[in-house]
Write a protein that holds these residues in place. Structure first.
Motif, PDB file in Angstrom:
ATOM      1  N   PRO A 110       1.208  -1.096   0.060  1.00  0.00           N
ATOM      2  CA  PRO A 110       0.037  -0.130   0.472  1.00  0.00           C
ATOM      3  C   PRO A 110       0.866   1.289  -0.516  1.00  0.00           C
ATOM      4  N   VAL A 111       1.888   1.048  -0.009  1.00  0.00           N
ATOM      5  CA  VAL A 111       3.463   2.496  -0.279  1.00  0.00           C
ATOM      6  C   VAL A 111       4.040   1.966  -1.587  1.00  0.00           C
ATOM      7  N   GLU A 112       4.654   2.910  -1.897  1.00  0.00           N
ATOM      8  CA  GLU A 112       5.863   3.122  -2.742  1.00  0.00           C
ATOM      9  C   GLU A 112       7.215   2.681  -2.500  1.00  0.00           C
ATOM     10  N   LEU A 113       7.464   1.565  -2.814  1.00  0.00           N
ATOM     11  CA  LEU A 113       8.476   0.853  -2.119  1.00  0.00           C
ATOM     12  C   LEU A 113      10.028   1.379  -3.632  1.00  0.00           C
ATOM     13  N   ALA A 114       9.451   1.830  -4.437  1.00  0.00           N
ATOM     14  CA  ALA A 114      11.049   1.406  -5.661  1.00  0.00           C
ATOM     15  C   ALA A 114      12.524   2.569  -5.177  1.00  0.00           C
ATOM     16  N   GLN A 115      11.718   3.757  -4.259  1.00  0.00           N
ATOM     17  CA  GLN A 115      13.060   4.727  -3.741  1.00  0.00           C
ATOM     18  C   GLN A 115      13.800   3.686  -2.695  1.00  0.00           C
ATOM     19  N   CYS A 116      13.187   3.263  -2.336  1.00  0.00           N
ATOM     20  CA  CYS A 116      14.011   2.567  -0.443  1.00  0.00           C
ATOM     21  C   CYS A 116      13.226   0.933  -0.565  1.00  0.00           C
ATOM     22  N   PRO A 117      13.950   0.408  -1.474  1.00  0.00           N
ATOM     23  CA  PRO A 117      13.317  -0.791  -1.945  1.00  0.00           C
ATOM     24  C   PRO A 117      13.233  -2.323  -0.379  1.00  0.00           C
ATOM     25  N   PRO A 118      13.119  -2.687   0.207  1.00  0.00           N
ATOM     26  CA  PRO A 118      13.222  -3.863   0.935  1.00  0.00           C
ATOM     27  C   PRO A 118      14.282  -5.203  -0.006  1.00  0.00           C
ATOM     28  N   SER A 119      15.398  -5.677   1.287  1.00  0.00           N
ATOM     29  CA  SER A 119      16.140  -6.586   0.200  1.00  0.00           C
ATOM     30  C   SER A 119      16.787  -6.942   1.958  1.00  0.00           C
ATOM     31  N   GLY A 120      16.545  -8.547   1.765  1.00  0.00           N
ATOM     32  CA  GLY A 120      17.033  -9.310   2.430  1.00  0.00           C
ATOM     33  C   GLY A 120      16.369 -10.798   2.315  1.00  0.00           C
ATOM     34  N   THR A 121      16.590 -11.339   4.012  1.00  0.00           N
ATOM     35  CA  THR A 121      16.398 -13.178   3.846  1.00  0.00           C
ATOM     36  C   THR A 121      14.894 -13.038   4.275  1.00  0.00           C
ATOM     37  N   ALA A 122      15.309 -14.254   5.242  1.00  0.00           N
ATOM     38  CA  ALA A 122      14.043 -14.305   6.100  1.00  0.00           C
ATOM     39  C   ALA A 122      13.025 -12.597   6.402  1.00  0.00           C
ATOM     40  N   ALA A 123      13.369 -11.148   7.007  1.00  0.00           N
ATOM     41  CA  ALA A 123      13.093 -10.433   7.414  1.00  0.00           C
ATOM     42  C   ALA A 123      13.635  -9.624   7.257  1.00  0.00           C
ATOM     43  N   VAL A 124      13.319  -8.023   6.900  1.00  0.00           N
ATOM     44  CA  VAL A 124      14.124  -7.196   7.090  1.00  0.00           C
ATOM     45  C   VAL A 124      12.851  -5.459   6.827  1.00  0.00           C
ATOM     46  N   THR A 125      13.598  -4.842   7.469  1.00  0.00           N
ATOM     47  CA  THR A 125      13.234  -3.489   8.163  1.00  0.00           C
ATOM     48  C   THR A 125      13.441  -2.489   7.448  1.00  0.00           C
ATOM     49  N   THR A 126      13.071  -1.912   6.443  1.00  0.00           N
ATOM     50  CA  THR A 126      14.532  -0.984   5.905  1.00  0.00           C
ATOM     51  C   THR A 126      13.357  -0.053   5.684  1.00  0.00           C
ATOM     52  N   PHE A 127      14.287   1.409   6.185  1.00  0.00           N
ATOM     53  CA  PHE A 127      13.777   2.980   6.455  1.00  0.00           C
ATOM     54  C   PHE A 127      14.703   3.391   5.399  1.00  0.00           C
ATOM     55  N   CYS A 128      14.753   4.983   4.968  1.00  0.00           N
ATOM     56  CA  CYS A 128      16.182   5.599   4.462  1.00  0.00           C
ATOM     57  C   CYS A 128      15.793   6.966   4.839  1.00  0.00           C
ATOM     58  N   LEU A 129      17.559   7.802   5.118  1.00  0.00           N
ATOM     59  CA  LEU A 129      17.252   8.824   5.701  1.00  0.00           C
ATOM     60  C   LEU A 129      16.855  10.063   5.068  1.00  0.00           C
ATOM     61  N   ASP A 130      16.512  11.114   5.699  1.00  0.00           N
ATOM     62  CA  ASP A 130      16.276  12.157   4.161  1.00  0.00           C
ATOM     63  C   ASP A 130      17.176  13.021   4.172  1.00  0.00           C
TER      64      ASP A 130
END
Length: 221
Positions: A110-130
């Motif tokens: 439900p949110v756009e992930l293209a500019q800050c895409p998740p990448s990992g294995t079993a589980a991952v927390t993703t965020f991007c600094l401004d």
């Protein structure tokens, strides 16, 4: 844009937290939790925050229920570690009111992930600094409208085949959501960087999150 993958405060609460004393604890109980920036910085939510998590469980009702149940278990586990109400993790059914998105990988987001895409294995927390490096970027809605989600937790659906595995992974990732931006080297800790054996924060996890929320934040979601 600086991707990081692991992966308004109430005035009275803030004043109470700043004046209260932490229980005495050995230094060895607290492990490194700061963001791996140069120099390392403290990431945490403002004191007194309710951190609202939206579950995007997908079209399969059983999988959706499993993810929602894992969130309930993990939020309760971490909320019990707060000393003075510094934070509270809570579920929300409104993505436009959510600070965090919890989702299965491979499902529509439900949110756009293209500019800050998740990448990992079993589980991952993703965020991007401004650009200023002191706030987290907001994940926009697919329509282009601004949202408020600043962290995305992604879980592999295949982890469902192992009994108890998804609640364990979600609870671990919620530790990152709270601001524990590193991993523990101790296998008995929930935030261990290896095969997890507990879905409950350990003494060291508890000490670390409590010290984290007594420090001045340098990066605020």
């Amino acid at each position: 844009m600086n991707p990081c993958r692991l992966v308004p405060a109430a005035v009275l609460l803030l004043a109470a937290c700043e004046s209260a004393a932490l229980p005495p604890r050995p230094n060895a109980d607290v492990y490194e939790f700061r963001l791996q920036t140069q120099p390392p910085r403290v990431l945490r939510w403002p004191s007194g925050s309710t951190i609202r998590v939206y579950v995007a469980g997908g079209a399969d009702p059983a999988r959706a229920a499993a993810l929602a149940a894992a969130l309930a278990q993990g939020a309760s586990a971490w909320n019990r570690q707060a000393l003075f109400g510094e934070y509270r993790l809570a579920a929300t059914t409104d993505v436009d009111n959510a600070d965090v998105l919890l989702r299965w990988s491979g499902e529509a987001s439900p949110v756009e992930l293209a500019q800050c895409p998740p990448s990992g294995t079993a589980a991952v927390t993703t965020f991007c600094l401004d650009a200023a490096q002191n706030r987290l970027r907001v994940f926009p809605r697919p329509s282009g409208e601004p949202g408020r989600v600043r962290m995305v937790v992604t879980i592999l659906p295949s982890e469902l085949v192992i009994a108890g595995r998804v609640p364990l992974l979600v609870t671990h990732e919620l530790g990152h959501v709270l601001g524990i931006a590193r991993h523990s080297a101790e296998p008995r800790d929930l935030m261990y960087d290896g095969v997890l054996t507990t879905a409950e924060p350990s003494r060291r996890d508890r000490a670390t999150v409590q010290v984290l929320y007594q420090m001045q934040p340098e990066v605020v979601p």
